[in-house]
Design an enzyme around this catalytic site. Structure first.
Site, PDB file in Angstrom:
ATOM      1  N   GLY A 174       5.600   3.294   0.093  1.00  0.00           N
ATOM      2  CA  GLY A 174       6.207   4.165  -0.927  1.00  0.00           C
ATOM      3  C   GLY A 174       5.354   4.167  -2.180  1.00  0.00           C
ATOM      4  N   SER A 181       0.854  -1.185   0.000  1.00  0.00           N
ATOM      5  CA  SER A 181       0.000   0.000   0.000  1.00  0.00           C
ATOM      6  C   SER A 181       0.893   1.238   0.000  1.00  0.00           C
ATOM      7  CB  SER A 181      -0.891   0.005   1.236  1.00  0.00           C
ATOM      8  OG  SER A 181      -0.102   0.302   2.375  1.00  0.00           O
ATOM      9  N   LYS A 182       0.239   2.392   0.042  1.00  0.00           N
ATOM     10  CA  LYS A 182       0.971   3.653  -0.009  1.00  0.00           C
ATOM     11  C   LYS A 182       2.042   3.748   1.081  1.00  0.00           C
ATOM     12  CE  LYS A 182      -1.971   6.830  -2.459  1.00  0.00           C
ATOM     13  NZ  LYS A 182      -3.392   6.493  -2.301  1.00  0.00           N
ATOM     14  N   ARG A 183       1.783   3.081   2.211  1.00  0.00           N
ATOM     15  CA  ARG A 183       2.762   3.118   3.298  1.00  0.00           C
ATOM     16  C   ARG A 183       4.132   2.620   2.840  1.00  0.00           C
ATOM     17  NH1 ARG A 183       1.907  -0.623   6.870  1.00  0.00           N
ATOM     18  NH2 ARG A 183       0.283  -1.637   5.649  1.00  0.00           N
TER      19      ARG A 183
END
Ligand code: GLU
Length: 492
Positions: free
Chosen positions: A258, A254-256
């Protein structure tokens, strides 16, 4: 004659094309190309609130950037179009009618408030929330009367209450589901728009999709879809669920973790051939050893049998490493064509570029081609070529101190450089050879402080190329400043 292979990638246009979606698209593309089949692109845009034209545009752009060209779909059309679900509403209506008439589906008038209350009650008593079948046994006549009277309704599929549904998955093998745990799920919303499961099955059947290759987050949908195929009287496609992609911490990517969108990788200067190669290895391998594959090799070697059941871990460092390999393989002109805009964007080169700056900038960029992993790193690699002076970093300061052991040698180097007529790789090398022989010192003794003074760093590409590109004036000026910083004065 071989079975007609038709596969599809069916994104919902609710954002960027993500790594996971791109990997699914790639596997479909490779499978189609390997099997001489057809790769269909279908846009699943029936969720009016979340779908946007901008997302469609980005998805098409990113697929093209990756070179995943589709044989049928938006822009190219095809025999089974249109390829946007919002343009196929008549077909869903027709199929809904078909199911209702045969009693495979029914209108449900339960309000969302009632359903929500029942759901909460079920949760409170520890039961699995499930539609309780209130409207399942209404007669068709009753239902039609209520519809006529203007009551709002959704359409649900009438599922068997016993027996099992089996997915014979090409990657994961047989998976058995008890029908009684499945809901009479909703096929169409109150506004008449189809839900994902329904529209996807109607389209996969209508578009004669032979293999549904998609992420394993859809496994829970598949038994429902199989029951829908049966209710519609359509033959089943083969199913292949590709494994999830995880971040380094083993949670879903996920966006976490990067950048996760293909567009972001394109913007950061990754090469499409590197990203394609890397994506192919997320869940697929040829022999567990080989990592580098051209597109042709991927097409030649891809098979569903070699796709793993286990989740794949996305490793940005490995992707960077691979990108570096593909950068090194770029022909010089192509490399320079990609490098110059990066230097312009970083404000290091002016825009527009005149011929001389273009040629010089290209040579500077080429000096670090072997060391670059991504294009966004380029400005940092070559920043010392720009501007008049440089600041010495800590390691360079240490190297600079070495000059103090031989102040005369460095004074002499400075003087010879100021007088050197041919300030070229060759001219510099010859001059320094003589100097080294006279002073009886090793190359390193001279070069380490020199490099530190002119680049501000302890490491750089070959010093003669660097000096030639920096030019006499800046080299001499920087050397004098470097020497002055350790107390050696030069005359000028
Ligand atoms: N529109 C669905 C998604 O983006 C497609 C799933 C499928 O391939 O059936 O997840």
């Amino acid at each position: 004659m071989a079975e007609d292979i038709r596969v599809r990638f069916a994104p919902s246009p609710t954002g960027h094309l993500h790594i996971g979606g791109a990997r699914t698209a790639l596997f479909n593309y490779l499978y189609a190309r390997r099997q001489n089949g057809v790769f269909v692109l279908r846009i699943e845009d029936t969720d009016a609130e979340r779908s946007t034209d901008e997302s469609v545009r980005m998805i098409l752009q990113d697929l093209k950037w990756l070179g995943l060209t589709w044989d049928e779909g938006p822009e190219v059309g095809g025999e089974y179009g249109p390829y946007f679900q919002t343009q196929r509403l008549d077909l869903y209506r027709e199929k809904l009618e078909f199911l209702l008439e045969r009693g495979h589906a029914y209108a449900c008038f339960c309000s969302s408030e009632t359903l929500e209350k029942k759901r909460e009650q079920a949760m409170a008593t520890g039961q699995q929330p499930k539609y309780d079948g209130t409207c399942r046994n209404l007669s068709r006549a009753d239902a039609q009367a209520r519809i006529k009277a203007g009551e709002a309704y959704v359409v649900r599929l009438k599922l068997p209450t016993e027996g099992t549904t089996i997915i014979d998955d090409r990657i994961r093998g047989k998976m058995v589901f008890e029908n009684n745990v499945l809901d009479d799920f909703v096929l169409a919303r109150t506004n008449g728009l189809p839900m994902y499961n329904f529209a996807a099955v109607v389209d996969d059947a209508a578009m004669k999709i032979s293999h549904v290759i998609r992420g394993d987050d859809h496994i829970s949908n598949t038994p429902r879809q199989i029951l829908l195929y049966q209710a519609l009287g359509e033959p089943l496609p083969a199913f292949a669920h590709v494994p999830m992609i995880l971040g380094a911490d083993k949670t879903r990517l996920s966006k976490r973790h990067g950048a996760t969108s293909v567009g972001a990788y394109a913007d950061e200067g990754y090469l499409p051939q590197a990203l394609t190669n890397y994506l192919a290895l997320l869940g697929w391998s040829f022999d567990d050893k080989t990592t580098l594959f051209t597109r042709e090799q991927l097409i030649d070697k891809f098979s569903l049998k070699k796709v793993s059941k286990n989740p794949a871990v996305f490793d940005p460092a490995k992707l960077q490493w691979m990108n570096g390999i593909y950068i090194r393989q770029l022909p010089a002109e192509e490399y320079v064509a990609r490098a110059l805009p990066v230097l312009i964007a970083a404000g290091l080169l002016p825009e527009p570029l005149d011929e001389a700056a273009r040629a010089w900038g290209g040579r500077v960029a080429l000096l670090v081609k072997e060391h670059l992993k991504i294009f966004t790193e380029l400005p940092a690699h070559v920043s010392y070529f720009f501007g008049e002076t440089v600041e010495l970093d800590e390691t360079a300061k240490e190297k600079m101190l070495l000059a103090k052991e031989r102040p005369d040698l460095f004074k002499s180097l400075h003087q010879k450089m100021s007088m050197l007529e041919s300030f070229t790789h060759k001219g510099l090398e010859e001059m320094m050879k003589v100097l080294l022989a006279e002073a009886q010192v090793k190359f390193g003794d001279l070069v380490h402080p020199l490099r530190a003074a002119v680049t501000g760093r302890a490491n750089s590409p070959g010093i003669f190329e660097v000096l030639e590109l920096l030019g006499k004036e800046r080299t001499v000026k920087r050397l004098a400043a470097g020497l002055a910083s350790v107390g050696i004065t030069t005359e000028n």
